[in-house]
Write a protein that holds these residues in place. Structure first.
Motif, mmCIF file in Angstrom:
data_model
loop_
_atom_site.group_PDB
_atom_site.id
_atom_site.type_symbol
_atom_site.label_atom_id
_atom_site.label_comp_id
_atom_site.label_asym_id
_atom_site.label_seq_id
_atom_site.Cartn_x
_atom_site.Cartn_y
_atom_site.Cartn_z
ATOM 1 N N ARG A 63 57.736 -5.774 33.746
ATOM 2 C CA ARG A 63 57.566 -4.446 33.154
ATOM 3 C C ARG A 63 56.181 -4.244 32.539
ATOM 4 N NH1 ARG A 63 63.478 -3.589 30.243
ATOM 5 N NH2 ARG A 63 64.521 -2.644 32.048
ATOM 6 N N LEU A 64 55.553 -5.329 32.104
ATOM 7 C CA LEU A 64 54.211 -5.213 31.527
ATOM 8 C C LEU A 64 53.128 -5.345 32.586
ATOM 9 C CD1 LEU A 64 54.610 -7.263 28.213
ATOM 10 C CD2 LEU A 64 54.689 -4.778 28.515
ATOM 11 N N GLY A 65 53.536 -5.503 33.839
ATOM 12 C CA GLY A 65 52.576 -5.554 34.931
ATOM 13 C C GLY A 65 51.842 -6.861 35.077
ATOM 14 N N VAL A 66 52.300 -7.914 34.381
ATOM 15 C CA VAL A 66 51.648 -9.220 34.500
ATOM 16 C C VAL A 66 51.861 -9.787 35.899
ATOM 17 C CG1 VAL A 66 51.624 -11.595 33.617
ATOM 18 C CG2 VAL A 66 51.812 -9.669 32.038
ATOM 19 N N PRO A 107 63.566 -0.411 39.568
ATOM 20 C CA PRO A 107 64.476 0.527 38.910
ATOM 21 C C PRO A 107 63.753 1.273 37.803
ATOM 22 C CG PRO A 107 65.478 -1.645 39.130
ATOM 23 C CD PRO A 107 64.037 -1.806 39.486
ATOM 24 N N GLY A 108 64.037 2.551 37.656
ATOM 25 C CA GLY A 108 63.432 3.322 36.581
ATOM 26 C C GLY A 108 64.070 2.975 35.253
ATOM 27 N N PRO A 109 63.362 3.249 34.151
ATOM 28 C CA PRO A 109 63.939 2.972 32.833
ATOM 29 C C PRO A 109 65.140 3.866 32.577
ATOM 30 C CG PRO A 109 61.940 4.269 32.621
ATOM 31 C CD PRO A 109 62.028 3.857 34.063
ATOM 32 N N ASP A 144 55.446 7.121 38.116
ATOM 33 C CA ASP A 144 56.471 6.078 38.157
ATOM 34 C C ASP A 144 55.929 4.717 37.744
ATOM 35 O OD1 ASP A 144 58.387 7.877 38.956
ATOM 36 O OD2 ASP A 144 58.151 7.438 41.096
ATOM 37 N N ASP A 145 54.642 4.482 37.973
ATOM 38 C CA ASP A 145 54.064 3.164 37.705
ATOM 39 C C ASP A 145 53.121 3.176 36.506
ATOM 40 O OD1 ASP A 145 54.221 0.515 38.543
ATOM 41 O OD2 ASP A 145 52.333 0.611 39.634
ATOM 42 N N TYR A 146 52.997 4.322 35.857
ATOM 43 C CA TYR A 146 51.983 4.431 34.810
ATOM 44 C C TYR A 146 52.228 3.477 33.642
ATOM 45 C CZ TYR A 146 48.560 6.272 31.590
ATOM 46 O OH TYR A 146 47.490 6.366 30.733
ATOM 47 N N ARG A 147 53.479 3.383 33.210
ATOM 48 C CA ARG A 147 53.757 2.558 32.027
ATOM 49 C C ARG A 147 53.349 1.109 32.245
ATOM 50 N NH1 ARG A 147 54.307 5.593 28.726
ATOM 51 N NH2 ARG A 147 56.424 6.372 28.791
ATOM 52 N N ARG A 148 53.619 0.578 33.436
ATOM 53 C CA ARG A 148 53.252 -0.825 33.698
ATOM 54 C C ARG A 148 51.746 -1.009 33.751
ATOM 55 N NH1 ARG A 148 55.287 -3.531 38.640
ATOM 56 N NH2 ARG A 148 55.282 -1.474 39.597
ATOM 57 N N LYS A 149 51.042 -0.090 34.425
ATOM 58 C CA LYS A 149 49.593 -0.211 34.540
ATOM 59 C C LYS A 149 48.909 -0.017 33.189
ATOM 60 C CE LYS A 149 49.674 -0.858 38.998
ATOM 61 N NZ LYS A 149 49.359 -2.184 39.587
ATOM 62 N N ASP A 150 49.446 0.890 32.396
ATOM 63 C CA ASP A 150 48.938 1.109 31.041
ATOM 64 C C ASP A 150 49.133 -0.154 30.205
ATOM 65 O OD1 ASP A 150 48.155 2.454 28.603
ATOM 66 O OD2 ASP A 150 50.264 2.764 28.162
ATOM 67 N N LEU A 167 60.631 2.246 23.122
ATOM 68 C CA LEU A 167 60.593 3.556 22.466
ATOM 69 C C LEU A 167 60.015 4.614 23.397
ATOM 70 C CD1 LEU A 167 59.259 2.347 18.994
ATOM 71 C CD2 LEU A 167 61.600 3.103 19.501
ATOM 72 N N LEU A 168 58.944 4.266 24.104
ATOM 73 C CA LEU A 168 58.312 5.222 25.020
ATOM 74 C C LEU A 168 59.262 5.640 26.135
ATOM 75 C CD1 LEU A 168 54.744 3.639 25.275
ATOM 76 C CD2 LEU A 168 55.332 5.832 24.229
ATOM 77 N N ASP A 169 60.151 4.732 26.531
ATOM 78 C CA ASP A 169 61.104 5.061 27.589
ATOM 79 C C ASP A 169 62.118 6.114 27.145
ATOM 80 O OD1 ASP A 169 59.964 3.403 29.444
ATOM 81 O OD2 ASP A 169 61.328 1.720 29.086
ATOM 82 N N ARG A 170 62.159 6.410 25.851
ATOM 83 C CA ARG A 170 63.093 7.406 25.325
ATOM 84 C C ARG A 170 62.486 8.811 25.276
ATOM 85 N NH1 ARG A 170 67.454 5.399 22.203
ATOM 86 N NH2 ARG A 170 67.349 7.301 20.942
#
Length: 240
Positions: free
Chosen positions: A35-38, A92-94, A151-157, A187-190
């Protein structure tokens, strides 16, 4: 202080788990890395032997954790010479629950910890003499975040923010950042992803990285503070 190489975020995440909840924590660490894109989409996780050693769990426990993530749609196992466990291209989406209130004390605790860690990381990164590998790591993750779709922004961020911690060469800081970012992402996923905010965030990301590469520690800290305060404002608006 001169940098020789970046600290690998995988080393921070794939650290020994507590034995009391070995299975659950193994799932948590693997999911954090995804999820953190590592470990990016389509990329292979370290081998079972290596992962088991680094996490301090049996290969049986590791396989059970991988099977659980496979069933949930995050990874797939491939056989053959070039086999292994790979992160799925489509994840899968959050499980979003837009709006709704959260405990204000828990919210402020997560935001305060993030503020201290991330502003300090930006300042420390800018104060170092970065190697070409450090600089390429920052510009590469910056470009990926800027070009990411919704869709992929949170991981890349998340990956960009972790990269800033990595170039400080502090493994402990990178570990703390990964854990704090995981809390913030929950929290951001909410709350909804707002395209105008993402565009603003990308501009701020560029300012942060530019200040780090220029060696301007006060500017890097200030740019990161402004960026984090914007996110905190949105979270308070939707959740507090």
């Amino acid at each position: 202080m001169e940098s020789t190489s970046v600290v690998n975020a995988g080393e921070a995440l794939f650290r020994p788990v507590r034995t009391g909840n070995a299975f659950e924590e193994t799932v948590e660490r693997l999911l954090q890395a995804i999820r953190l894109g590592v470990v990016g989409a389509g990329e292979r996780l370290p081998s079972e032997r290596e992962l088991a050693e680094r996490l301090g769990v049996s290969r049986v426990t590791l396989r059970e954790a991988i099977r659980a993530l496979s069933d949930a749609g995050y990874v797939e196992s491939r056989r053959g010479r070039y086999g292994g466990t790979f992160v799925n291209e489509s994840l899968p989406g959050p499980e979003r629950s837009p709006g709704g209130k959260v405990d204000s004390v828990a919210l402020e605790d997560a935001l305060s910890l993030r503020y201290v860690l991330e502003t300090g990381a930006a300042e420390m990164a800018a104060a170092r003499s970065l190697s070409p590998a450090d600089r390429q790591h920052l510009t590469g993750t910056l470009a990926e975040a800027a070009s990411a779709d919704l869709d992929d922004y949170r991981r890349k961020d998340s990956r960009l923010h972790l990269a800033i911690a990595e170039v400080t060469a502090s493994g402990s800081l990178t570990t703390a950042m990964a854990d704090a970012r995981s809390r913030v992402n929950q929290l951001l996923d909410r709350i909804p992803l707002l395209p105008p905010n993402l565009g603003h965030s990308n501009t701020q990301h560029e300012a942060i990285v530019d200040a780090i590469l220029a060696g301007d520690a006060p500017a890097a800290r200030q740019a990161m503070a402004e960026h984090i305060e914007g996110t905190a404002s949105l979270l308070r608006a939707f959740l507090a």
